[in-house]
Structures are given as structure tokens and as C-alpha cells.
Design an enzyme around this catalytic site. Structure first.
Site, PDB file in Angstrom:
ATOM      1  N   VAL A 104       0.799  -1.222   0.000  1.00  0.00           N
ATOM      2  CA  VAL A 104       0.000   0.000   0.000  1.00  0.00           C
ATOM      3  C   VAL A 104       0.836   1.279   0.000  1.00  0.00           C
ATOM      4  O   VAL A 104       0.315   2.360  -0.224  1.00  0.00           O
ATOM      5  CB  VAL A 104      -0.956  -0.011   1.221  1.00  0.00           C
ATOM      6  CG1 VAL A 104      -0.193   0.277   2.516  1.00  0.00           C
ATOM      7  CG2 VAL A 104      -2.115   0.946   1.036  1.00  0.00           C
ATOM      8  N   TYR A 105       2.152   1.187   0.231  1.00  0.00           N
ATOM      9  CA  TYR A 105       2.970   2.395   0.277  1.00  0.00           C
ATOM     10  C   TYR A 105       2.956   3.076  -1.092  1.00  0.00           C
ATOM     11  O   TYR A 105       3.314   2.474  -2.110  1.00  0.00           O
ATOM     12  CB  TYR A 105       4.405   2.074   0.687  1.00  0.00           C
ATOM     13  CG  TYR A 105       4.575   1.682   2.140  1.00  0.00           C
ATOM     14  CD1 TYR A 105       3.547   1.832   3.060  1.00  0.00           C
ATOM     15  CD2 TYR A 105       5.782   1.159   2.599  1.00  0.00           C
ATOM     16  CE1 TYR A 105       3.705   1.473   4.382  1.00  0.00           C
ATOM     17  CE2 TYR A 105       5.954   0.806   3.939  1.00  0.00           C
ATOM     18  CZ  TYR A 105       4.905   0.957   4.821  1.00  0.00           C
ATOM     19  OH  TYR A 105       5.062   0.599   6.137  1.00  0.00           O
ATOM     20  N   THR A 106       2.570   4.332  -1.080  1.00  0.00           N
ATOM     21  CA  THR A 106       2.381   5.132  -2.298  1.00  0.00           C
ATOM     22  C   THR A 106       1.675   4.315  -3.382  1.00  0.00           C
ATOM     23  O   THR A 106       2.050   4.336  -4.550  1.00  0.00           O
ATOM     24  CB  THR A 106       3.719   5.726  -2.812  1.00  0.00           C
ATOM     25  OG1 THR A 106       4.724   4.696  -2.898  1.00  0.00           O
ATOM     26  CG2 THR A 106       4.205   6.829  -1.924  1.00  0.00           C
TER      27      THR A 106
END
Length: 403
Positions: A104-106
Site C-alpha cells: 500500500v505504500y504510495t
């Protein structure tokens, strides 16, 4: 059974040997604060290539793990691709081998930046790459996230594609999915390990009782165990010491703190004199409270005393804590990463550690206080055991009669 008995005896022997060699021969430190010889301590010269064995496993990692939540400008505040690659290269050049990301990071860009870097530079097998699952990238899709079998396997396949690798070294359950049976999650993860797509399993942000349940089930069913746990921990967030730290140490789970600078509050940019003037759009955390500033004031005083940044002192305090094995650090700019790595060169004195410990002392949930202060008095009144002296019992002192 015999092997388990021998393992227990070896653990007790290691602990006893270490206690006998406590600094200056002192037995005044609490038994809970001991570090067995195979863990890091303030007395050991630290560097990124002074590797740590993570939990009860055979995986060796750097004491500072490069977090990549900031990689990518997709959300309006992160690092550019060029700066992200510079930070990876700097970390590796300093001897680091441990990189952390999440699907889900960036919105997946962080994983892709890491994948592109190693696709160009090579040497992927020389690093330990961990990523996380459970958070969905597909709004409205009930199986786009979570920890059910369908969700976790398709999330793993997507992460492998973005990372451009055949395997993930540590696959982390990012958050607790209350709706998925933990047996289903564990079996799905064990199948990924058996298939070679995942090497080790980690948990993040789950309550202690749920991690204990999962580890016990994995043990008795012969599934891949949880080797490490990520949790929030800093001078401004120490409540994990109540349940999560003792649980992890008892079950052979390595502790990996995240947000050791408390979303930047401990970085040095927040001071009383500039309160309210710092850009906080990344965290939406606002500004420190008055209680926070008491800790920040003490931190800045120690930093001035040792000639280091507040960030370096805060990080040095975290990785010096008993049970902590590798600490997650993040940065939006290369110079911030360099400042964070300076914590490896910093050794705090006993007095400085005590000062920071006292000003940041947390209020823990029940039954932490009763077990720390009341139980020893009732169970072992007037005795010293493992360096901890219990007070006399007022009930026993009130009368000499025994029946």
C-alpha cells in the site's frame, strides 16, 4: 520433548551468564532489562553491518532497517524516484542489508521503485526485502485486501511482480483482519513459504493475545512461525512495553519498532519556540502536546550535551532498549537518512538513558503495575532475586503470628 527441554535450559544458562556479567558487576538492573549475549547492547560498537539475528530464526539483518513509506511522490509529500534510489544506494554502501516496504505504500509505487533499483543494479540476493499485505489497493473490492487465503495470495503475487523478484524474504501481516480466521491466514502463509515465494513470516500492529494465539497454533501445527513483529515504539509511545514486548521476548519474536521519531515529533524540528510553524501535511498529526514537549525538551538537552541531533539521540535510545533487534528508519530526503544513520555512532551514558527513561515513562494498562510492584512484594517479600529487590510485606510485618 527432549529438544524443547534442552532449548529451555540453554536459554536459562545464557540469561544467567549474562546477568553475572552486567556492567560494573551490578545486579541492580531489573531482570526484565537483560540482553542475552546474542543481542546488541550499548557496549557493542554498532554499524549497519553489525548484523542481528532476527527473532528465533536464521535470518541476519542490519540493526537499522530502511523503511520506504516515503518512496514516491504519488501522495504529494514523498521522495522522488531519484532521491529514493539515492537513499537505497547510500544505505547499501554503508553496509545495510534490510529494506522494508508494503503493497500500500504510495499505492504500490514504493515496491516498484525498489524492484526497479535491484533490476538495474543486481545483487537482489544480498539484501533482505520485506513487504506487507492486508491493505487493499482496490476500493469496493471485498477481497482486494485482508488476510483471507484469496486476498493474501493475490497480494503476494502482485508484490512479487512490482518488486521484480521470485521471493519475498519477510512477508508481514500489516494490520489485523478481524474477519479472517487466523488459521486460514497462517495456513496460507505457510503454503507461500513451502512454495518458495516467501522465506519468513512477520506480524505488524496486532494485539499481544492474537499474536500469542497465532504463534501457538503455528507451533503445534508445524507451520512457519512468526519471527518478528513491527510495532510503534519511541520516547513518545512506550505502551507496547506492557504486553507486546514481554510476549515477543517469551515467544522468540524479534521486535522491530516503527516511527521511532513519532512522525517527526522527535526529529528536532519541533521546538516550543516554533510550535505550529512546522509543515505537518504528511502525518496530519498536528503539533506536540505539552506532555510531548516535556519529553522533547529532555531529548534536546541530551542531544546538546552529546553534540548530536535530537533524531540521532531518539534513535539511539530506541535501538538500545531491551528486546529491540532492528529499528525501522525512514526519510524523505537523502540528508535526513544520513542524519538518522548517525545514531549508530552514538553511545548514551547510563545517566542520559535514565534521564530519557524517566521523562518518557509510560502509564501501562492493567495488570502491568500490579505485576511490577505488588506481585513481588506478596510473592517474595524482603528478597532479592535476579537483581530485583522486593519490599517487605506490610501484612507480614503487622503480626508475627502464623497459622
Amino acid at each position: 520433548m527432549i529438544l524443547r527441554i534442552l532449548e529451555g535450559l540453554c536459554k536459562r544458562l545464557a540469561a544467567s551468564i549474562y546477568r553475572l556479567g552486567l556492567r560494573n558487576g551490578s545486579m541492580k538492573e531489573k531482570a526484565a532489562d537483560y540482553r542475552p549475549p546474542f543481542f546488541t547492547s550499548q557496549e557493542i560498537d554498532m554499524s549497519l553491518n553489525s548484523f542481528i539475528t532476527l527473532g528465533r530464526s536464521g535470518l541476519r539483518v542490519s540493526p537499522l532497517c530502511l523503511g520506504s513509506m516515503t518512496f514516491g511522490e504519488d501522495l504529494g509529500w514523498g521522495a522522488s524516484v531519484a532521491d529514493s534510489e539515492t537513499m537505497i544506494a547510500t544505505y547499501l554502501e554503508r553496509g545495510g542489508n534490510f529494506i522494508d516496504t508494503a503493497n500500500v505504500y504510495t499505492n504500490g509505487h514504493s515496491e516498484k521503485i525498489i524492484g526497479d533499483f535491484f533490476a538495474k543494479k543486481g545483487n537482489r540476493d544480498r539484501v533482505v526485502i520485506g513487504t506487507k499485505f492486508c491493505c487493499s489497493l482496490f476500493e469496493g473490492d471485498p477481497n482486494g485486501g485482508g488476510a483471507g487465503r484469496k486476498a493474501l495470495i493475490q497480494q503476494c503475487e502482485a508484490s512479487l511482480r512490482r518488486l521484480q523478484t521470485d521471493y519475498i524474504d519477510i512477508y508481514w501481516l500489516h494490520i489485523w483482519d478481524r474477519t479472517a480466521p487466523i488459521e486460514e491466514t497462517l495456513r496460507g502463509l505457510d503454503d507461500l513459504v513451502a512454495s518458495g515465494k516467501v522465506r519468513y513470516i512477520g506480524f505488524s500492529n496486532l494485539p499481544a493475545w492474537k499474536v500469542s494465539e497465532a504463534q501457538t497454533i503455528a507451533h503445534f501445527r508445524g507451520w512457519a512461525p512468526i519471527i518478528a513483529m513491527q510495532l510503534e515504539y519511541s520516547l513518545l509511545e512506550r505502551t507496547a512495553e506492557g504486553e507486546l514486548f514481554p510476549m515477543a521476548q517469551e515467544l522468540g519474536i524479534g521486535i522491530m519498532p516503527w516511527s521511532p521519531l513519532k512522525h517527526g515529533f522527535l526529529s528536532g524540528k519541533f521546538r516550543r519556540e516554533n510550535a505550529g510553524s512546522v509543515d505537518t501535511k504528511r502525518t496530519a498529526m498536528g503539533v506536540p502536546s505539552e506532555t510531548d514537549y516535556l519529553v522533547i525538551d529532555a531529548l534536546c538537552a541530551v542531544a546538546e550535551e552529546v553534540g548530536a541531533t535530537a533524531a540521532a539521540v531518539a534513535l539511539a535510545w530506541v535501538w538500545s532498549r531491551p528486546g529491540v533487534e532492528s529499528t525501522l528508519i525512514g526519510a524523505r530526503r537523502p540528508d535526513q537518512l544520513q542524519a538518522n544513520l548517525a545514531a549508530l555512532d552514538l553511545i548514551l551514558t547510563d545517566a542520559q538513558m535514565a534521564q530519557l527513561n524517566e521523562v518518557s515513562k509510560p502509564v501501562l494498562n492493567f495488570p502491568a503495575d500490579i505485576n511490577d510492584h505488588v506481585a513481588p512484594m506478596f510473592g517474595f517479600p524482603g528478597t532479592t532475586i535476579d537483581g530485583h529487590t522486593a519490599p517487605a510485606s506490610p501484612m507480614l510485618s503487622a503480626s508475627a503470628n502464623r497459622y
